[in-house]
Motif scaffolding. Structure first.
Motif, PDB file in Angstrom:
ATOM      1  N   ASN A 128       0.208  -1.508   0.072  1.00  0.00           N
ATOM      2  CA  ASN A 128      -0.393  -0.206   0.065  1.00  0.00           C
ATOM      3  C   ASN A 128       0.516   0.935   0.127  1.00  0.00           C
ATOM      4  O   ASN A 128       0.395   1.928  -0.611  1.00  0.00           O
ATOM      5  N   GLU A 129       1.718   1.421   0.765  1.00  0.00           N
ATOM      6  CA  GLU A 129       2.850   2.230   0.466  1.00  0.00           C
ATOM      7  C   GLU A 129       3.899   2.910  -0.547  1.00  0.00           C
ATOM      8  O   GLU A 129       3.417   3.530  -0.936  1.00  0.00           O
ATOM      9  N   GLU A 130       3.771   1.470  -0.792  1.00  0.00           N
ATOM     10  CA  GLU A 130       4.493   1.496  -2.191  1.00  0.00           C
ATOM     11  C   GLU A 130       4.203   2.346  -3.678  1.00  0.00           C
ATOM     12  O   GLU A 130       4.086   2.657  -4.496  1.00  0.00           O
ATOM     13  N   GLN A 131       2.371   1.892  -3.770  1.00  0.00           N
ATOM     14  CA  GLN A 131       1.717   2.326  -4.285  1.00  0.00           C
ATOM     15  C   GLN A 131       1.023   3.636  -4.223  1.00  0.00           C
ATOM     16  O   GLN A 131      -0.555   4.004  -4.467  1.00  0.00           O
ATOM     17  N   GLY A 132       1.137   4.189  -2.777  1.00  0.00           N
ATOM     18  CA  GLY A 132       0.316   5.560  -2.980  1.00  0.00           C
ATOM     19  C   GLY A 132      -0.341   5.384  -2.087  1.00  0.00           C
ATOM     20  O   GLY A 132      -1.931   6.256  -1.796  1.00  0.00           O
ATOM     21  N   VAL A 133      -1.123   4.054  -1.562  1.00  0.00           N
ATOM     22  CA  VAL A 133      -2.710   4.189  -1.276  1.00  0.00           C
ATOM     23  C   VAL A 133      -2.227   4.395   0.409  1.00  0.00           C
ATOM     24  O   VAL A 133      -2.164   4.201   1.007  1.00  0.00           O
ATOM     25  N   LYS A 134      -3.095   5.157   1.050  1.00  0.00           N
ATOM     26  CA  LYS A 134      -3.990   6.018   2.381  1.00  0.00           C
ATOM     27  C   LYS A 134      -4.737   4.544   2.942  1.00  0.00           C
ATOM     28  O   LYS A 134      -5.600   4.574   2.094  1.00  0.00           O
ATOM     29  N   VAL A 135      -4.575   4.098   3.894  1.00  0.00           N
ATOM     30  CA  VAL A 135      -5.266   3.236   5.001  1.00  0.00           C
ATOM     31  C   VAL A 135      -5.743   3.839   5.708  1.00  0.00           C
ATOM     32  O   VAL A 135      -5.148   4.303   6.476  1.00  0.00           O
ATOM     33  N   ALA A 136      -6.777   3.880   5.983  1.00  0.00           N
ATOM     34  CA  ALA A 136      -7.857   4.538   7.371  1.00  0.00           C
ATOM     35  C   ALA A 136      -9.046   3.296   8.014  1.00  0.00           C
ATOM     36  O   ALA A 136      -9.226   2.678   7.094  1.00  0.00           O
ATOM     37  N   THR A 137      -8.462   3.594   9.122  1.00  0.00           N
ATOM     38  CA  THR A 137      -9.490   2.514  10.058  1.00  0.00           C
ATOM     39  C   THR A 137     -10.200   3.385  11.163  1.00  0.00           C
ATOM     40  O   THR A 137      -9.666   4.324  11.699  1.00  0.00           O
ATOM     41  N   VAL A 138     -11.469   2.825  11.011  1.00  0.00           N
ATOM     42  CA  VAL A 138     -12.464   3.532  11.609  1.00  0.00           C
ATOM     43  C   VAL A 138     -13.363   2.226  12.113  1.00  0.00           C
ATOM     44  O   VAL A 138     -12.999   1.130  12.047  1.00  0.00           O
ATOM     45  N   ILE A 139     -13.106   2.548  13.951  1.00  0.00           N
ATOM     46  CA  ILE A 139     -13.369   2.084  14.962  1.00  0.00           C
ATOM     47  C   ILE A 139     -14.797   2.270  15.492  1.00  0.00           C
ATOM     48  O   ILE A 139     -14.712   3.585  15.648  1.00  0.00           O
ATOM     49  N   THR A 140     -15.880   1.229  15.006  1.00  0.00           N
ATOM     50  CA  THR A 140     -17.185   2.263  16.046  1.00  0.00           C
ATOM     51  C   THR A 140     -17.761   0.968  16.394  1.00  0.00           C
ATOM     52  O   THR A 140     -17.382  -0.497  16.465  1.00  0.00           O
ATOM     53  N   ALA A 141     -18.815   0.469  16.715  1.00  0.00           N
ATOM     54  CA  ALA A 141     -19.964   0.174  17.672  1.00  0.00           C
ATOM     55  C   ALA A 141     -20.399  -1.483  17.300  1.00  0.00           C
ATOM     56  O   ALA A 141     -20.622  -1.891  17.697  1.00  0.00           O
ATOM     57  N   VAL A 142     -21.066  -0.671  16.212  1.00  0.00           N
ATOM     58  CA  VAL A 142     -21.808  -1.728  15.335  1.00  0.00           C
ATOM     59  C   VAL A 142     -20.927  -1.421  13.927  1.00  0.00           C
ATOM     60  O   VAL A 142     -19.994  -0.353  13.671  1.00  0.00           O
ATOM     61  N   PRO A 143     -21.387  -2.013  13.206  1.00  0.00           N
ATOM     62  CA  PRO A 143     -21.131  -2.198  11.467  1.00  0.00           C
ATOM     63  C   PRO A 143     -21.649  -1.081  10.610  1.00  0.00           C
ATOM     64  O   PRO A 143     -22.456  -0.406  11.200  1.00  0.00           O
ATOM     65  N   LEU A 144     -20.306  -0.344   9.961  1.00  0.00           N
ATOM     66  CA  LEU A 144     -20.705   1.725   8.826  1.00  0.00           C
ATOM     67  C   LEU A 144     -21.375   0.437   8.295  1.00  0.00           C
ATOM     68  O   LEU A 144     -21.472  -0.254   7.674  1.00  0.00           O
ATOM     69  N   SER A 145     -22.689   2.111   7.886  1.00  0.00           N
ATOM     70  CA  SER A 145     -23.476   1.024   7.278  1.00  0.00           C
ATOM     71  C   SER A 145     -22.945   1.856   5.458  1.00  0.00           C
ATOM     72  O   SER A 145     -22.124   2.432   5.955  1.00  0.00           O
ATOM     73  N   SER A 146     -23.187   1.642   4.105  1.00  0.00           N
ATOM     74  CA  SER A 146     -22.385   1.772   3.045  1.00  0.00           C
ATOM     75  C   SER A 146     -23.331   3.458   2.901  1.00  0.00           C
ATOM     76  O   SER A 146     -21.738   4.040   2.367  1.00  0.00           O
ATOM     77  N   GLU A 147     -23.299   3.757   3.765  1.00  0.00           N
ATOM     78  CA  GLU A 147     -24.027   5.130   3.351  1.00  0.00           C
ATOM     79  C   GLU A 147     -22.743   6.202   3.992  1.00  0.00           C
ATOM     80  O   GLU A 147     -22.399   7.006   3.825  1.00  0.00           O
ATOM     81  N   LEU A 148     -23.049   5.950   5.430  1.00  0.00           N
ATOM     82  CA  LEU A 148     -22.154   6.474   5.831  1.00  0.00           C
ATOM     83  C   LEU A 148     -20.383   5.855   5.723  1.00  0.00           C
ATOM     84  O   LEU A 148     -19.637   6.742   6.186  1.00  0.00           O
ATOM     85  N   GLU A 149     -20.525   4.715   5.327  1.00  0.00           N
ATOM     86  CA  GLU A 149     -18.730   4.026   4.665  1.00  0.00           C
ATOM     87  C   GLU A 149     -18.354   5.640   3.904  1.00  0.00           C
ATOM     88  O   GLU A 149     -17.263   6.075   3.414  1.00  0.00           O
ATOM     89  N   SER A 150     -19.256   5.797   2.872  1.00  0.00           N
ATOM     90  CA  SER A 150     -18.822   6.359   1.718  1.00  0.00           C
ATOM     91  C   SER A 150     -18.433   7.945   2.420  1.00  0.00           C
ATOM     92  O   SER A 150     -17.641   8.956   1.959  1.00  0.00           O
ATOM     93  N   ARG A 151     -19.237   8.096   3.483  1.00  0.00           N
ATOM     94  CA  ARG A 151     -19.162   9.461   4.233  1.00  0.00           C
ATOM     95  C   ARG A 151     -17.500   9.974   4.830  1.00  0.00           C
ATOM     96  O   ARG A 151     -17.381  10.892   4.272  1.00  0.00           O
TER      97      ARG A 151
END
Length: 179
Positions: free
Chosen positions: A100-123
Motif C-alpha cells: 500500500n505504501e509503495e502504491q501510494g494507498v492511504k489506509v484508514a481504520t474506523v473503529i465503531t460500536a456497530v458495522p458501518l452502513s454503506s452511506e456512512l462508509e462513503s461519507r
C-alpha cells in the motif's frame, strides 16, 4: 505491530514480486492469508505449536493455500524451513502495508460500536480523502462495542477519537478535578 523479522520477510517477497511483476497477485494472496489465519483459531494454534512437525505444518499450509501463487508457496516453505511459521500472519500484514505504501494507498481504520452502513462508509471515505489529499484510500472497519457509540478514525499517525466512551472519560476527569 509486526516484528522486524516479519518485515524483513515481507520486504524480500515484495522485492521478488517486483522483479517478477506479480506484486498485485501476491498482494491478493497476502490478504487471503491474513484473513484466513485471523479467522481460524485452530490454524493460529497450529502455526504457534512447537509440537507439530515442520513437515506437517508445510503440508497443511500448502493445502490450505493451494490456490495461491508460487511466490506465496515459496514464502510458506521458507518460513517452515526457518522454523518461523508463527510469523506468517505478520509477514502477510507487513506485505500489505508495504505494498500500500509503495502504491501510494492511504489506509484508514474506523473503529465503531456497530458495522458501518454503506452511506456512512462513503461519507467517512470522502472525509478521509479530503484529510489525506489522496484519491487512493482504503477503509477498514473494526468493531469494538466498548466505545459505546461514535467512532475512532486512524489514518497513519493521526487519530481522531469521537467515541462516546472517550467523551464519558473526559467528563469523569473533569468531575474528579473539580472535587
Amino acid at each position: 505491530m509486526s516484528s522486524r523479522a516479519a518485515i524483513r520477510y515481507a520486504k524480500a517477497i515484495l522485492h521478488t514480486a517486483n522483479e517478477n511483476n506479480t506484486q498485485s497477485v501476491v498482494f491478493e494472496d497476502m490478504q487471503s492469508v491474513q484473513n484466513t489465519i485471523e479467522a481460524s483459531r485452530e490454524l493460529q494454534a497450529v502455526l504457534q505449536s512447537p509440537v507439530i512437525k515442520a513437515h506437517d505444518k508445510k503440508e497443511a499450509l500448502l493445502k490450505i493455500f493451494s490456490g495461491q501463487s508460487a511466490a506465496t508457496h515459496s514464502l510458506i516453505k521458507i518460513l517452515v524451513d526457518n522454523k518461523r511459521t508463527s510469523l506468517l500472519a505478520n509477514v502477510a500484514k507487513s506485505y500489505i502495508d508495504l505494498y500500500n505504501e509503495e502504491q501510494g494507498v492511504k489506509v484508514a481504520t474506523v473503529i465503531t460500536a456497530v458495522p458501518l452502513s454503506s452511506e456512512l462508509e462513503s461519507r467517512v471515505m470522502a472525509k478521509v480523502k479530503q484529510l489525506t489529499n489522496s484519491e487512493k484510500v482504503t477503509l477498514q472497519n473494526e468493531i469494538d462495542p466498548e466505545i459505546i457509540g461514535g467512532f475512532i478514525l486512524r489514518v497513519g499517525d493521526i487519530q481522531y477519537n469521537a467515541s462516546i466512551a472517550n467523551q464519558l472519560g473526559n467528563l469523569k476527569r473533569e468531575f474528579s478535578k473539580s472535587i
